[in-house]
Design a protein around this motif. Structure first.
Motif, PDB file in Angstrom:
ATOM      1  N   PHE A  40      18.275  16.798  34.939  1.00 33.30           N
ATOM      2  CA  PHE A  40      17.345  15.990  35.939  1.00 33.30           C
ATOM      3  C   PHE A  40      17.062  14.638  35.083  1.00 33.30           C
ATOM      4  O   PHE A  40      16.397  14.620  34.112  1.00 33.30           O
ATOM      5  N   ILE A  41      17.464  13.219  35.511  1.00 33.04           N
ATOM      6  CA  ILE A  41      16.943  12.058  34.702  1.00 33.04           C
ATOM      7  C   ILE A  41      15.831  11.413  35.807  1.00 33.04           C
ATOM      8  O   ILE A  41      16.518  10.784  36.978  1.00 33.04           O
ATOM      9  N   PRO A  42      14.913  11.081  35.507  1.00 35.08           N
ATOM     10  CA  PRO A  42      13.725  10.677  36.492  1.00 35.08           C
ATOM     11  C   PRO A  42      13.905   8.814  36.307  1.00 35.08           C
ATOM     12  O   PRO A  42      13.608   8.496  35.122  1.00 35.08           O
ATOM     13  N   SER A  43      14.361   8.345  37.144  1.00 37.01           N
ATOM     14  CA  SER A  43      14.773   6.855  37.005  1.00 37.01           C
ATOM     15  C   SER A  43      13.436   6.165  36.819  1.00 37.01           C
ATOM     16  O   SER A  43      13.646   5.001  36.421  1.00 37.01           O
ATOM     17  N   GLN A  44      12.165   6.528  37.202  1.00 38.19           N
ATOM     18  CA  GLN A  44      11.113   5.759  36.849  1.00 38.19           C
ATOM     19  C   GLN A  44      10.242   5.923  35.604  1.00 38.19           C
ATOM     20  O   GLN A  44      10.178   4.829  34.957  1.00 38.19           O
ATOM     21  N   SER A  45      10.321   7.190  35.088  1.00 32.79           N
ATOM     22  CA  SER A  45       9.639   7.350  34.032  1.00 32.79           C
ATOM     23  C   SER A  45      10.334   7.878  32.564  1.00 32.79           C
ATOM     24  O   SER A  45       9.716   8.013  31.466  1.00 32.79           O
ATOM     25  N   VAL A  46      11.981   7.682  32.820  1.00 32.99           N
ATOM     26  CA  VAL A  46      12.569   8.077  31.624  1.00 32.99           C
ATOM     27  C   VAL A  46      12.420   6.865  30.408  1.00 32.99           C
ATOM     28  O   VAL A  46      12.518   5.681  30.888  1.00 32.99           O
ATOM     29  N   ARG A  47      12.335   7.317  29.519  1.00 31.74           N
ATOM     30  CA  ARG A  47      12.201   6.369  28.195  1.00 31.74           C
ATOM     31  C   ARG A  47      13.712   5.894  27.831  1.00 31.74           C
ATOM     32  O   ARG A  47      14.565   6.693  27.317  1.00 31.74           O
ATOM     33  N   VAL A  48      13.874   4.619  27.468  1.00 32.67           N
ATOM     34  CA  VAL A  48      15.194   4.093  27.223  1.00 32.67           C
ATOM     35  C   VAL A  48      14.938   3.211  26.211  1.00 32.67           C
ATOM     36  O   VAL A  48      13.946   2.572  26.061  1.00 32.67           O
ATOM     37  N   THR A  49      16.134   3.170  25.634  1.00 34.80           N
ATOM     38  CA  THR A  49      16.336   2.005  24.507  1.00 34.80           C
ATOM     39  C   THR A  49      17.004   0.763  24.921  1.00 34.80           C
ATOM     40  O   THR A  49      18.054   0.626  25.505  1.00 34.80           O
ATOM     41  N   PRO A  50      16.189  -0.322  24.758  1.00 36.67           N
ATOM     42  CA  PRO A  50      16.796  -1.613  25.217  1.00 36.67           C
ATOM     43  C   PRO A  50      18.108  -1.809  24.818  1.00 36.67           C
ATOM     44  O   PRO A  50      18.605  -1.526  23.723  1.00 36.67           O
ATOM     45  N   ILE A  51      18.893  -2.614  25.532  1.00 31.68           N
ATOM     46  CA  ILE A  51      20.314  -3.168  25.173  1.00 31.68           C
ATOM     47  C   ILE A  51      20.254  -4.074  23.966  1.00 31.68           C
ATOM     48  O   ILE A  51      19.243  -5.060  24.018  1.00 31.68           O
ATOM     49  N   ILE A  52      21.175  -3.980  23.028  1.00 30.88           N
ATOM     50  CA  ILE A  52      21.104  -5.077  22.144  1.00 30.88           C
ATOM     51  C   ILE A  52      22.014  -6.047  22.491  1.00 30.88           C
ATOM     52  O   ILE A  52      23.004  -5.763  22.577  1.00 30.88           O
ATOM     53  N   GLU A  53      21.602  -7.286  22.602  1.00 32.16           N
ATOM     54  CA  GLU A  53      22.263  -8.404  23.391  1.00 32.16           C
ATOM     55  C   GLU A  53      23.308  -8.838  22.255  1.00 32.16           C
ATOM     56  O   GLU A  53      24.410  -9.079  22.850  1.00 32.16           O
ATOM     57  N   LYS A  54      23.324  -8.687  21.007  1.00 28.82           N
ATOM     58  CA  LYS A  54      24.412  -9.067  20.344  1.00 28.82           C
ATOM     59  C   LYS A  54      25.532  -8.209  20.513  1.00 28.82           C
ATOM     60  O   LYS A  54      26.791  -8.802  20.187  1.00 28.82           O
ATOM     61  N   LEU A  55      25.540  -6.938  21.154  1.00 31.92           N
ATOM     62  CA  LEU A  55      26.559  -6.171  21.135  1.00 31.92           C
ATOM     63  C   LEU A  55      27.342  -6.790  22.283  1.00 31.92           C
ATOM     64  O   LEU A  55      28.806  -6.433  22.302  1.00 31.92           O
ATOM     65  N   ARG A  56      26.912  -7.560  23.079  1.00 31.48           N
ATOM     66  CA  ARG A  56      27.989  -8.350  24.241  1.00 31.48           C
ATOM     67  C   ARG A  56      28.615  -9.482  23.677  1.00 31.48           C
ATOM     68  O   ARG A  56      29.390  -9.947  24.541  1.00 31.48           O
ATOM     69  N   ALA A  57      28.336  -9.894  22.450  1.00 29.56           N
ATOM     70  CA  ALA A  57      29.265 -11.005  21.728  1.00 29.56           C
ATOM     71  C   ALA A  57      29.864 -10.626  20.617  1.00 29.56           C
ATOM     72  O   ALA A  57      30.295 -11.592  19.926  1.00 29.56           O
ATOM     73  N   LEU A  58      30.348  -9.343  20.505  1.00 33.10           N
ATOM     74  CA  LEU A  58      31.181  -8.806  19.450  1.00 33.10           C
ATOM     75  C   LEU A  58      32.614  -9.410  19.380  1.00 33.10           C
ATOM     76  O   LEU A  58      33.172  -9.510  18.573  1.00 33.10           O
ATOM     77  N   GLY A  59      33.004  -9.685  20.477  1.00 30.91           N
ATOM     78  CA  GLY A  59      34.399 -10.063  20.613  1.00 30.91           C
ATOM     79  C   GLY A  59      35.401  -9.133  20.530  1.00 30.91           C
ATOM     80  O   GLY A  59      35.115  -7.968  20.836  1.00 30.91           O
ATOM     81  N   GLY A  60      36.807  -9.458  20.795  1.00 28.74           N
ATOM     82  CA  GLY A  60      37.763  -8.372  20.761  1.00 28.74           C
ATOM     83  C   GLY A  60      37.816  -7.929  22.106  1.00 28.74           C
ATOM     84  O   GLY A  60      37.374  -8.439  23.522  1.00 28.74           O
ATOM     85  N   SER A  61      38.061  -6.495  22.169  1.00 32.32           N
ATOM     86  CA  SER A  61      38.117  -5.727  23.492  1.00 32.32           C
ATOM     87  C   SER A  61      36.869  -4.935  23.694  1.00 32.32           C
ATOM     88  O   SER A  61      36.779  -3.939  24.497  1.00 32.32           O
ATOM     89  N   ALA A  62      35.873  -5.070  22.564  1.00 33.09           N
ATOM     90  CA  ALA A  62      34.666  -4.216  22.645  1.00 33.09           C
ATOM     91  C   ALA A  62      33.865  -4.466  23.787  1.00 33.09           C
ATOM     92  O   ALA A  62      33.571  -6.118  24.060  1.00 33.09           O
ATOM     93  N   ARG A  63      33.161  -3.717  24.734  1.00 34.29           N
ATOM     94  CA  ARG A  63      32.238  -3.866  25.664  1.00 34.29           C
ATOM     95  C   ARG A  63      31.361  -2.861  25.735  1.00 34.29           C
ATOM     96  O   ARG A  63      31.648  -1.616  25.402  1.00 34.29           O
ATOM     97  N   LEU A  64      30.099  -3.218  26.251  1.00 32.48           N
ATOM     98  CA  LEU A  64      28.983  -2.380  26.378  1.00 32.48           C
ATOM     99  C   LEU A  64      29.505  -1.144  27.731  1.00 32.48           C
ATOM    100  O   LEU A  64      30.207  -1.590  28.750  1.00 32.48           O
ATOM    101  N   VAL A  65      29.370   0.169  27.425  1.00 30.89           N
ATOM    102  CA  VAL A  65      29.606   1.192  28.595  1.00 30.89           C
ATOM    103  C   VAL A  65      28.701   0.669  29.821  1.00 30.89           C
ATOM    104  O   VAL A  65      29.073   0.836  30.841  1.00 30.89           O
ATOM    105  N   PHE A  66      27.302   0.277  29.273  1.00 31.63           N
ATOM    106  CA  PHE A  66      26.486  -0.035  30.401  1.00 31.63           C
ATOM    107  C   PHE A  66      27.088  -1.337  31.119  1.00 31.63           C
ATOM    108  O   PHE A  66      26.740  -1.361  32.672  1.00 31.63           O
ATOM    109  N   ASP A  67      27.783  -2.352  30.637  1.00 31.95           N
ATOM    110  CA  ASP A  67      28.157  -3.234  31.277  1.00 31.95           C
ATOM    111  C   ASP A  67      29.467  -3.247  32.441  1.00 31.95           C
ATOM    112  O   ASP A  67      29.746  -3.871  33.263  1.00 31.95           O
ATOM    113  N   ILE A  68      30.144  -1.966  31.885  1.00 34.03           N
ATOM    114  CA  ILE A  68      31.412  -1.758  32.887  1.00 34.03           C
ATOM    115  C   ILE A  68      31.105  -0.904  34.034  1.00 34.03           C
ATOM    116  O   ILE A  68      31.912  -0.601  34.688  1.00 34.03           O
TER     117      ILE A  68
END
Length: 530
Positions: free
Chosen positions: A426-454
């Motif tokens: 079970f994943i509680p959507s309000q209180s689960v602790r998450v690691t913030p998105i590293i923004e520079k991963l969205r600018a790596l180029g090539g075919s690399a994409r964040l799984v979160f973004d797709i």
């Protein structure tokens, strides 16, 4: 008139109102005008509210119709899934029966092939033993032949040397025989000369005896004439000289003759020894040649037997190869059938598991308002090719149940324990602790994409999806994935064909049939939901 003409319109209006006494009604007019504007504003507000209510009514009506369509689609989806599951079960059962029938048909052939293989193996072992025995005997014959040839080669120089010695001794014997003949000829000449001299000596002795007798008759004294006495002395001296010389020559010749005779005897003895040795070598040579001929005959015989054994071995090898090929084909068919059976069982187990999970989540939704559903049922994908990659990247969280808070999760866990149902994540959507998105991963180029973004999802699921996907990347090429994961800072990367590269350097490749089926099933569910 001039003062009236110089007034502006506003002053003229005030003058006319004063003349007509209408300025006395100004306050009432202003009040009524103010009331009119207030009424107009209220009317506009009421009209706006009416429009809003009409729009909300239309929207609610559309939402109601959409909800009804959604409920109908959910009902149809449930029915189709049920029919699909039943069809899958029917197909799996039919394939299982077909595969079991094929296995039942193949097993006798496989057992016969195995028996043939064992029989061929036993025959081949016996033939190999016979072949090894023949090869051993052939090797012994070849070794004996080699030894005999070596002995013959070793004795050949001795034989040639003895032949040379015999020829040399023969020549020497001939030379000595010639010398002996010459010596015998000289001896005969000397003997004849000695006989002549002996006869002369006898004649002289006769004469001397006669003279002695005469002397005895004449008072014992031999009287010679002056000339006779001198002749007697001369003849006596000559005879003594010749006799001594001949005696010396005779002694020398006798010694030479004895030495030659002795040498001839030695040479004849050596000659006899050499002839005997030659005869022995010739007999040995004959024996060796006879043995060589026997060995050659045995080699020819063994070559024929070896050729037949090789043909037999090649025939058995071909039969074994064909049997092995048939065995491999049957084994491959059995392995393929086992693999299909395992996949069908895995699919069946996965389908049964998925059905149980869906029933469990459906019960949880009815009992607890804060249960949203399973992760793959709540999300969708931007492209179909990322289905397997997202399934691998999210792992166990694909089947995790998203709930509103921790209390709801605890209630669900308590319910699962009471009902003795399989455990759920079970994943509680309000209180689960998450690691913030590293923004520079969205600018790596090539075919690399964040799984979160797709992944597409509602806003209230953002933290749950981020917790499940994290900062994992997905790319098309394995080389690009290696570069991103194993160089620089290192990231968790998964390729579109399901190869996972972790930060620690581990590489997980391949997927099970259940995972592929689950990814395709999840993707189908997501697309139908959309």
């Amino acid at each position: 008139m001039e003062s009236i003409a110089s007034k502006n319109p506003k002053e003229l209006t005030a003058l006319l109102e004063k003349i007509s006494s209408s300025d006395e009604l100004r306050r009432e007019y202003d009040e009524l005008e103010e009331q009119n504007s207030v009424a107009a504003q209220e009317t506009a507000l009421i009209y706006q509210e009416k429009r809003t209510i009409v729009m909300e009514r239309k929207q609610k009506k559309a939402q109601k119709e959409e909800a009804e369509r959604h409920v109908e689609l959910q009902r149809r989806l449930k029915m189709l899934k049920t029919e699909h599951a039943l069809w899958q079960l029917y197909t799996i059962e039919r394939d299982r029966e077909r595969i079991e029938a094929e296995l039942a048909e193949i097993r006798p052939s496989l057992q016969q092939v195995q028996r043939d293989k064992e029989s061929s193996g036993n025959d081949l072992s016996a033939k190999r033993k016979e072949n090894s025995e023949f090869l051993r005997q052939l090797k012994l014959c070849e070794m004996n032949l080699g030894k005999r040839k070596a002995e013959l080669d070793n004795k050949e120089p001795q034989f040639l040397k003895l032949k040379e010695q015999i020829s040399r001794l023969t020549l020497k014997i001939k030379s000595h025989e010639k010398d002996i003949e010459e010596e015998e000829e000289d001896k005969r000449k000397h003997v004849a000369e000695m006989e002549r001299l002996r006869s002369d000596l006898a004649d002289i002795k006769t004469q001397v005896d006669a003279l002695s007798v005469q002397c005895n008759d004449e008072s014992g004294k031999l009287r010679f004439a002056e000339g006779q006495l001198q002749e007697y002395r001369r003849v006596k001296e000559v005879v003594g000289t010749k006799t001594a010389k001949l005696r010396d020559e005779k002694e020398v010749i006798d010694r030479q003759l004895n030495a030659a005779v002795e040498a001839k005897g030695n040479l004849e003895e050596n000659m006899q020894q050499l002839v005997s040795r030659r005869d022995g070598l010739l007999s040995q040579e004959c024996e060796l040649r006879a043995g060589l001929e026997k060995v050659r005959q045995s080699i020819t015989k063994h070559d024929g037997e070896l050729a037949s054994l090789r043909d037999e071995r090649n025939r058995i090898a071909k039969e074994r190869q064909s049997t092995g090929s048939r065995y491999q084909r049957l084994r491959q068919k059995i392995d393929d059938a086992d693999a299909q059976l395992r996949e069908l069982k895995a699919d069946k187990h996965e389908s049964e598991r998925d059905i149980r999970l869906k029933e469990t989540v459906r019960s949880l939704k009815k009992l607890f308002p804060g249960v949203h559903g399973r992760m793959h049922e709540l999300c969708s994908l931007s492209q179909k090719k990322y289905e397997l990659a997202v399934t691998v990247a999210m792992g166990i969280f694909m089947d995790a149940v998203v709930v509103e808070d921790e209390n709801t999760g605890n209630e669900c866990i308590k319910y699962l324990r009471e009902q003795r149902l399989p455990p759920q994540t079970f994943i509680p959507s309000q209180s689960v602790r998450v690691t913030p998105i590293i923004e520079k991963l969205r600018a790596l180029g090539g075919s690399a994409r964040l799984v979160f973004d797709i992944i597409r999802f509602d806003r209230y699921l953002e933290k749950a999806v981020l917790y499940a996907a994290g900062n994992a990347l997905v790319c098309d090429d394995i080389d690009e994935a290696k570069t991103l994961s194993w160089s620089g800072e290192g990231y968790k990367v998964v390729t579109v064909d399901g190869i996972l590269l972790s930060k620690s350097g581990l590489m997980t490749g391949g997927t099970s049939g259940g995972m592929e089926a689950r990814s395709h099933t999840d993707g189908t569910a997501i697309r139908q939901k959309i």
